[in-house]
Scaffold this motif. Structure first.
Motif, PDB file in Angstrom:
ATOM      1  N   LEU A   1      14.214  15.421 -27.157  1.00 13.64           N
ATOM      2  CA  LEU A   1      13.709  14.959 -28.450  1.00 13.64           C
ATOM      3  C   LEU A   1      14.791  14.209 -29.213  1.00 13.64           C
ATOM      4  O   LEU A   1      14.540  13.138 -29.786  1.00 13.64           O
ATOM      5  N   PHE A   2      15.992  14.755 -29.234  1.00 18.48           N
ATOM      6  CA  PHE A   2      17.095  14.113 -29.948  1.00 18.48           C
ATOM      7  C   PHE A   2      17.413  12.753 -29.354  1.00 18.48           C
ATOM      8  O   PHE A   2      17.563  11.758 -30.083  1.00 18.48           O
ATOM      9  N   LEU A   3      17.497  12.674 -28.034  1.00 16.62           N
ATOM     10  CA  LEU A   3      17.845  11.412 -27.368  1.00 16.62           C
ATOM     11  C   LEU A   3      16.752  10.370 -27.554  1.00 16.62           C
ATOM     12  O   LEU A   3      17.040   9.195 -27.793  1.00 16.62           O
ATOM     13  N   GLU A   4      15.504  10.791 -27.431  1.00 21.09           N
ATOM     14  CA  GLU A   4      14.386   9.865 -27.626  1.00 21.09           C
ATOM     15  C   GLU A   4      14.370   9.313 -29.042  1.00 21.09           C
ATOM     16  O   GLU A   4      14.207   8.110 -29.258  1.00 21.09           O
ATOM     17  N   THR A   5      14.524  10.201 -30.013  1.00 22.99           N
ATOM     18  CA  THR A   5      14.508   9.778 -31.413  1.00 22.99           C
ATOM     19  C   THR A   5      15.660   8.830 -31.698  1.00 22.99           C
ATOM     20  O   THR A   5      15.480   7.789 -32.349  1.00 22.99           O
ATOM     21  N   LEU A   6      16.839   9.185 -31.204  1.00 19.17           N
ATOM     22  CA  LEU A   6      18.010   8.346 -31.414  1.00 19.17           C
ATOM     23  C   LEU A   6      17.821   6.974 -30.794  1.00 19.17           C
ATOM     24  O   LEU A   6      18.128   5.950 -31.422  1.00 19.17           O
ATOM     25  N   LEU A   7      17.285   6.936 -29.597  1.00 16.13           N
ATOM     26  CA  LEU A   7      17.144   5.665 -28.882  1.00 16.13           C
ATOM     27  C   LEU A   7      16.025   4.804 -29.471  1.00 16.13           C
ATOM     28  O   LEU A   7      16.244   3.639 -29.819  1.00 16.13           O
ATOM     29  N   LEU A   8      14.816   5.361 -29.568  1.00 15.49           N
ATOM     30  CA  LEU A   8      13.649   4.583 -29.978  1.00 15.49           C
ATOM     31  C   LEU A   8      13.689   4.158 -31.439  1.00 15.49           C
ATOM     32  O   LEU A   8      13.348   3.020 -31.770  1.00 15.49           O
ATOM     33  N   TYR A   9      14.098   5.064 -32.311  1.00 18.38           N
ATOM     34  CA  TYR A   9      13.945   4.819 -33.741  1.00 18.38           C
ATOM     35  C   TYR A   9      15.243   4.443 -34.461  1.00 18.38           C
ATOM     36  O   TYR A   9      15.197   4.062 -35.635  1.00 18.38           O
ATOM     37  N   PHE A  10      16.376   4.547 -33.763  1.00 21.05           N
ATOM     38  CA  PHE A  10      17.649   4.211 -34.414  1.00 21.05           C
ATOM     39  C   PHE A  10      18.491   3.237 -33.590  1.00 21.05           C
ATOM     40  O   PHE A  10      18.833   2.154 -34.058  1.00 21.05           O
ATOM     41  N   ALA A  11      18.835   3.622 -32.362  1.00 20.07           N
ATOM     42  CA  ALA A  11      19.812   2.851 -31.585  1.00 20.07           C
ATOM     43  C   ALA A  11      19.327   1.437 -31.272  1.00 20.07           C
ATOM     44  O   ALA A  11      20.053   0.455 -31.507  1.00 20.07           O
ATOM     45  N   LEU A  12      18.133   1.308 -30.731  1.00 14.36           N
ATOM     46  CA  LEU A  12      17.642  -0.019 -30.352  1.00 14.36           C
ATOM     47  C   LEU A  12      17.494  -0.956 -31.547  1.00 14.36           C
ATOM     48  O   LEU A  12      17.947  -2.105 -31.489  1.00 14.36           O
ATOM     49  N   PRO A  13      16.894  -0.498 -32.661  1.00 14.62           N
ATOM     50  CA  PRO A  13      16.847  -1.385 -33.838  1.00 14.62           C
ATOM     51  C   PRO A  13      18.234  -1.766 -34.347  1.00 14.62           C
ATOM     52  O   PRO A  13      18.470  -2.921 -34.724  1.00 14.62           O
ATOM     53  N   LEU A  14      19.152  -0.805 -34.352  1.00 13.44           N
ATOM     54  CA  LEU A  14      20.495  -1.085 -34.866  1.00 13.44           C
ATOM     55  C   LEU A  14      21.236  -2.084 -33.975  1.00 13.44           C
ATOM     56  O   LEU A  14      22.045  -2.872 -34.470  1.00 13.44           O
ATOM     57  N   LEU A  15      20.971  -2.063 -32.684  1.00 12.91           N
ATOM     58  CA  LEU A  15      21.594  -3.036 -31.791  1.00 12.91           C
ATOM     59  C   LEU A  15      21.174  -4.458 -32.157  1.00 12.91           C
ATOM     60  O   LEU A  15      21.965  -5.402 -32.061  1.00 12.91           O
TER      61      LEU A  15
END
Length: 204
Positions: free
Chosen positions: A5-19
């Protein structure tokens, strides 16, 4: 489960947009990443939670969506006229062919993909953790707005925040991804028709 859950949330909703926001990924990566996220969400949901991918259409819910759209769409049109009068209907008048193409493709290629990720998949992952439905809707809207930070303007952030509140409430009430996708498509197509689609376009 918690790690996933943590990794999915970080990737989908934070990391990819921030990139994209930081320029580490080009802005044209928005749509490919959206589709990639959709395929991942579909894979997880099909494997574990078909109930979150219901496609029915309920007459009363549909009427509620259209009635709310008439009211809020009118208010949005008035707001565009007041704040951006030079943009009002400029896009369909100046580029009718491209406008029509967007009207036809946006519901399937963008709105539906976003609803699968942000409504069905989000509900599957967070509904059991956040009991208060109002808090669930608010968190969803905030993340939905944050992701639209890739477009780099406050209009996209603000309208996405309100859109997230509407679409998530519709999804939870109707329990149908079709219903929230229809509502999303209505407002998305209205945005382009009113002439403010450039605020939601990666090259705009």
């Amino acid at each position: 489960m918690k790690t996933t859950l943590f990794l999915e949330t970080l990737l989908l909703y934070f990391a990819l947009p921030l990139l994209i926001i930081t320029g580490l990924l080009p802005k044209f990566a928005v749509m490919p990443l959206l589709w990639l996220g959709m395929f991942y969400a579909l894979f997880v949901l099909r494997k574990n939670a078909d109930a979150h991918l219901r496609w029915h259409i309920n007459g009363s819910d549909l009427l509620r969506v259209f009635a709310r759209f008439v009211l809020l769409g009118t208010l949005l049109g008035i707001a565009v006229w007041a704040v951006f009068p030079e943009l009002l209907f400029a896009f369909p008048l100046e580029r009718p062919g491209l406008w029509l193409l967007i009207i036809l493709l946006y519901p399937l290629l963008s709105a539906l993909a976003q609803e699968i990720i942000f409504r069905a998949f989000f509900a599957y992952r967070f509904e059991r953790l956040i009991i208060d439905q109002r808090l669930l809707i608010l968190l969803n809207a905030l993340l939905f707005s944050l992701v639209h930070g890739v477009f780099g303007n406050p209009v996209a952030l603000l309208l996405s925040l309100f859109g997230g509140l509407l679409f998530m409430s519709t999804y939870l009430r109707a329990r149908s991804i079709t219903m929230s996708a229809i509502e999303h498509a209505l407002y998305g197509n209205l945005v382009f028709t009113l002439g403010i689609g450039g605020f939601f376009y990666h090259a705009g």
